[in-house]
Design a protein around this motif. Structure first.
Motif, short mmCIF file in Angstrom:
data_model
loop_
_atom_site.label_atom_id
_atom_site.label_comp_id
_atom_site.label_asym_id
_atom_site.label_seq_id
_atom_site.Cartn_x
_atom_site.Cartn_y
_atom_site.Cartn_z
N PRO A 239 0.80 -1.23 0.00
CA PRO A 239 0.00 0.00 0.00
C PRO A 239 0.83 1.27 0.00
O PRO A 239 0.32 2.33 -0.36
CB PRO A 239 -0.82 -0.12 1.29
N TYR A 240 2.12 1.19 0.39
CA TYR A 240 2.95 2.39 0.39
C TYR A 240 3.66 2.63 -0.94
O TYR A 240 4.48 3.52 -1.06
CB TYR A 240 3.99 2.33 1.52
N SER A 241 3.36 1.81 -1.95
CA SER A 241 3.96 2.01 -3.26
C SER A 241 3.55 3.37 -3.82
O SER A 241 2.40 3.81 -3.65
CB SER A 241 3.53 0.92 -4.24
N THR A 242 4.50 4.04 -4.48
CA THR A 242 4.23 5.38 -5.00
C THR A 242 4.57 5.48 -6.49
O THR A 242 5.34 4.68 -7.02
CB THR A 242 5.06 6.44 -4.24
N HIS A 243 3.99 6.49 -7.12
CA HIS A 243 4.31 6.82 -8.51
C HIS A 243 4.16 8.33 -8.63
O HIS A 243 3.11 8.90 -8.27
CB HIS A 243 3.35 6.12 -9.47
N LYS A 244 5.20 8.97 -9.11
CA LYS A 244 5.22 10.43 -9.23
C LYS A 244 4.85 11.10 -7.91
O LYS A 244 4.06 12.04 -7.84
CB LYS A 244 4.27 10.88 -10.35
N HIS A 245 5.43 10.56 -6.83
CA HIS A 245 5.32 11.13 -5.49
C HIS A 245 3.89 11.14 -4.96
O HIS A 245 3.49 12.04 -4.20
CB HIS A 245 5.91 12.55 -5.46
N SER B 188 6.87 10.69 1.05
CA SER B 188 8.06 11.51 0.87
C SER B 188 8.94 10.87 -0.19
O SER B 188 8.74 9.71 -0.56
CB SER B 188 8.83 11.62 2.19
N ARG B 189 9.91 11.60 -0.67
CA ARG B 189 10.76 11.09 -1.74
C ARG B 189 11.57 9.87 -1.33
O ARG B 189 11.92 9.04 -2.16
CB ARG B 189 11.72 12.20 -2.22
N ASP B 190 11.88 9.76 -0.05
CA ASP B 190 12.71 8.64 0.39
C ASP B 190 11.90 7.51 1.01
O ASP B 190 12.44 6.60 1.60
CB ASP B 190 13.76 9.11 1.40
N ARG B 191 10.55 7.59 0.89
CA ARG B 191 9.73 6.54 1.48
C ARG B 191 9.88 5.24 0.69
O ARG B 191 9.94 5.23 -0.51
CB ARG B 191 8.25 6.95 1.50
N ARG B 192 9.92 4.13 1.42
CA ARG B 192 9.96 2.81 0.81
C ARG B 192 8.75 2.02 1.31
O ARG B 192 8.32 2.20 2.45
CB ARG B 192 11.24 2.06 1.19
N PRO B 193 8.22 1.13 0.48
CA PRO B 193 7.13 0.27 0.97
C PRO B 193 7.60 -0.48 2.20
O PRO B 193 8.69 -1.05 2.22
CB PRO B 193 6.87 -0.68 -0.21
N ARG B 194 6.78 -0.48 3.24
CA ARG B 194 7.19 -1.14 4.47
C ARG B 194 6.27 -2.29 4.79
O ARG B 194 5.06 -2.20 4.64
CB ARG B 194 7.24 -0.14 5.61
N PRO B 195 6.82 -3.41 5.25
CA PRO B 195 5.99 -4.59 5.51
C PRO B 195 5.20 -4.41 6.80
O PRO B 195 5.56 -3.61 7.66
CB PRO B 195 7.04 -5.71 5.67
#
Length: 225
Positions: free
Chosen positions: A169-175, A195-202
């Motif tokens: 659910p934390y996947s991003t596209h174009k911020h 945020s720009r440095d966010r990664r999908p987290r389990p």
């Protein structure tokens, strides 16, 4: 915000921003003393909900008192055939009929809690764990209103989607989040924007949820023959 206020806020932002989700009109149900009151507290406010990963609606067997009375219960079900109030799904086609359900969120009619058991665990209790009296499940909330307030119309949604749907659910596209429901949570002020440095987290399984009530619970086996 109350659950009613959150539902109305979500409806407003979904319409204003053309976010492709479904937040249905209220769906009052006939009162049945055999069912927990929390079921009515929620569906008196909202009917069918489709987030793009999960969908929720009243169980078909509670639409009438006769349907509940005449419902078929699988005698082999180790959990006693609890009604489902929601399910995760995977989109494989252009119509809803093409989507594949991948896991149900169940209502314990004895204590009102909402819980989930993954398919592998369920099959274990059916086949190899038939001598075990208590069945381990992920209990999301002690009642239906708490579940909807925190895990559907609230900040616990990412964990719910990750556990039931195995989605990111934390996947991003174009911020911005790719999940439409995540974008709606941001619009409602219930989740921080990416945020720009966010990664999908389990998800943090079985460790408790500081903002919710996810816990490991044990449900008594129903088919004890």
């Amino acid at each position: 915000m109350t659950l009613e206020e959150r539902i109305e806020t979500f409806r407003l932002f979904a319409a204003e921003q053309a976010i492709p989700v479904v937040i249905g009109e209220p769906m009052p149900l006939p009162r049945n003393p055999a069912l927990p009151s929390g079921l009515y507290e929620v569906f008196d406010l909202v009917g069918h909900v489709d987030t793009g990963d999960l969908r929720f609606q009243p169980p078909s067997e509670v639409y009438t008192l006769e349907a509940w009375r005449d419902r078929e219960v699988d005698e082999e079900c180790p959990l006693g055939g609890p009604p489902a109030i929601g399910e995760g799904y995977v989109v494989i086609g252009d119509t809803e009929a093409d989507n594949i359900a991948i896991g149900d969120l169940r209502l314990d009619v004895t204590d009102g809690s909402v819980y989930y058991i993954d398919g592998d665990s369920y099959r274990f209790y059916q086949i190899d764990g038939w001598e075990i009296d208590d069945i381990e499940v992920d209990e999301f909330a002690p009642d239906v209103p708490s579940f909807f307030e925190h895990y559907v119309f609230g900040p616990g949604y990412p964990r719910l989607a990750a556990i039931v749907c195995n989605s990111r659910p934390y996947s991003t596209h174009k911020h911005r989040y790719t999940s439409p429901w995540m974008r709606l949570l941001v619009a409602a002020g219930l989740l921080d924007p990416p945020s720009r440095d966010r990664r999908p987290r389990p998800p943090e399984l079985h460790t408790g949820d500081p903002g919710g009530t996810l816990r490991v619970a044990r449900k008594p086996r129903q088919n004890t023959e």
